[in-house]
Design an enzyme around this catalytic site. Sequence first.
Site, short mmCIF file in Angstrom:
data_model
loop_
_atom_site.label_atom_id
_atom_site.label_comp_id
_atom_site.label_asym_id
_atom_site.label_seq_id
_atom_site.Cartn_x
_atom_site.Cartn_y
_atom_site.Cartn_z
NE ARG A 70 -2.31 -1.42 3.56
CZ ARG A 70 -1.72 -0.67 4.48
NH1 ARG A 70 -1.71 0.64 4.36
NH2 ARG A 70 -1.15 -1.22 5.52
CE1 TYR A 199 0.36 -5.98 -1.86
CE2 TYR A 199 -0.74 -4.00 -1.07
CZ TYR A 199 -0.24 -5.27 -0.83
OH TYR A 199 -0.34 -5.82 0.42
CE LYS A 208 -6.10 -3.66 4.65
NZ LYS A 208 -6.35 -4.08 6.03
CG HIS A 228 -7.12 -2.90 10.28
ND1 HIS A 228 -5.83 -2.42 10.36
CD2 HIS A 228 -7.08 -3.93 9.40
CE1 HIS A 228 -5.05 -3.14 9.57
NE2 HIS A 228 -5.77 -4.05 8.99
CB SER A 250 -0.68 -3.78 8.07
OG SER A 250 -1.76 -2.92 7.85
CB CYS A 252 0.81 -6.89 14.08
SG CYS A 252 1.89 -5.46 13.94
CG ASP A 279 -7.50 -7.11 7.13
OD1 ASP A 279 -6.64 -6.78 7.96
OD2 ASP A 279 -7.67 -6.50 6.06
NE ARG A 373 0.04 -8.66 2.13
CZ ARG A 373 -0.67 -8.08 3.10
NH1 ARG A 373 -1.79 -8.60 3.51
NH2 ARG A 373 -0.23 -6.98 3.68
C1 OXD Z 1 -3.04 -4.61 5.48
C2 OXD Z 1 -3.69 -5.81 4.91
O1 OXD Z 1 -2.12 -4.07 4.86
O2 OXD Z 1 -4.57 -6.37 5.58
O3 OXD Z 1 -3.45 -4.20 6.57
O4 OXD Z 1 -3.39 -6.20 3.76
MN MN Z 2 -5.13 -5.31 7.31
#
Ligand code: OXD
Ligand code: MN
Length: 590
Positions: A70, A199, A208, A228, A250, A252, A279, A373
């Site tokens: 991002r 991406y 998002k 989130h 993100s 974590c 998420d 990913r």
């Molecule tokens: C982020 C995702 O970047 O969930 O938070 O992809």
């Molecule tokens: Mn996320």
Amino acid sequence: MLTNNKNVLKWVDEMVALCKPDQVVWIDGSEEQLNGLRAEATKTGEMLPLNQEELPGCYLHRTVPNDVARVEDRTFICTRKEEDAGPINNWCDPKEMYAKLTPMYDGVMKGRTMYVIPYSMGPIGSPLAKVGVELTDSIYVVLNMDIMTRMGKAAFENLGDTSDDFVRGLHSKAAVDPENRYIVHFPEDNTIWSINSGYGGNVLLGKKCFALRIASYQGKNEGWMAEHMLILGIENPQGEVKYISAAFPSACGKTNLAMLIPPKVYADKGYKVWCVGDDIAWMRQGPDGRLYAINPENGFFGVAPGTNAKSNPNALESTRKGTIFTNVVLNKDTNTVWWEGLDKNPPENALDWKGNPWNGKESTEKGAHPNSRFTAPAKNCPCVSPEFDNPNGVPISAMIFGGRRAKTAPLVYQSFDWTHGVFVGSTMASETTAAATGAVGVVRRDPMAMRPFCGYHMGDYFQHWLDMGKKLGDKAPKIFNVNWFRTDDEGHFIWPGFGDNMRVLMWILDRCDGKADAVETPIGYEPKPEDINIEGLDIGTDVVADLLSVDKDLWKEEAAGIREFYAQFGDRLPKELVKELEGLEERLGK
Ligand code: OXD
Ligand code: MN
């Protein structure tokens, strides 16, 4: 055409006139149509079919090397008034932004096909769900949206012929030019424009862009929450399930926590963990007054590196069919995928994430991108919740905030009440990861893990949280903070993490049920060390005590940092939160 909705038809016509594609294809969601697109993407090299015996329905995709995460510095919230976007978001006047981007979209799809993707965020027909339409020139986007949302004709079912309540998403890869990459939200127009990226986080506009940035704005106006947060259920041996939602920045470990495997001490007794989402949570007050959550998504867009049979067997299993891998290693001998941390056996005859020859036994370079990913269907997950498609969602007992903190935050603490919990969430901080471009490992404040995702003024967002608490009253979930990432003097993590995080979740649920004691500290209620079940672990109660310790000097620095962070919100910072900060300073003493 899949709908008679006049607003959809009018908008699609306008965007076709602007982008000038050679043809327009409406995505009905049928397997026949999707198979045709898979074949086309295979022919052009956009997608690489993997070993169909080992990984049926799986593909590999590589983004261009400058387009792997991002781009927060190129993400905008365009509200008519600048102050409505707040000090944390990049802002631009909507008129100016439309004027700047319109020429970039003009004729951008000449020689290309525009795909019209209807999709529902949330189970179709759910009172908590919402409809979006994404226009894109990327087959990769169509195929990912198929995994991540409820995509196709059925998504239009509840829109009717006249409703205007759908999010208009326009995406073009254009020339994937980083200098002209823009991810732009017009919350007041229900509109998202994304250009020059491929991406996922920038182009799967349901995620998002809609489900967090636009939806958070809608939630504020309509009295609900878009967060989130992962959602998981813990089932006890009596078959009762309690649900927890949890916000972490993100990369974590939300996906890992959402799918955790209970440690033996709980599994043997019959405890189970169910994943509702990894998420995003959309939450509304239900008829009984409690807060109910749905996962608006239909799949997982998870970080590949570090995912393995120990850290997250359920995620790994989810990626064994119908999955799109992005920017991982291709094992040329087996036509399967690999990434750092998958196992200790990297392939020798391989291509790295850029498609260059790579020998995992010899290379000192990473083979997979750190933010590579997988996009995997939720229904593949062995522990997907039986309530996954429940249109009414699941009732939330506890909410958790957390981040990566090497020293400050203890393993777990509970807020004194909802308002204090909002304070705790609003002051969350974490060391940055590879999920966004920019430096990794720098501590930054990330309120409720929403810093990159809040579609309006963060001060108003805090107020919305406080308002939700007033509405929920004594039915509000209890709020906690956790930190799995404390390190020792050599920089090693002290807490085992992964499945063992359930030990902390059990204390949290016991608190919700009034079954566990707590110790009052300046920052909140903490467990007594002996109340965290460590049976079967090779750490003792002394280590737990250490993980729970609160270093007053560090916390005084923390409070000073919070004061500085809060200052930017001016008079849009709720007074209640200032009072909470003063309370913390007072409890820490001079
Ligand atoms: C982020 C995702 O970047 O969930 O938070 O992809
Ligand atoms: Mn996320």
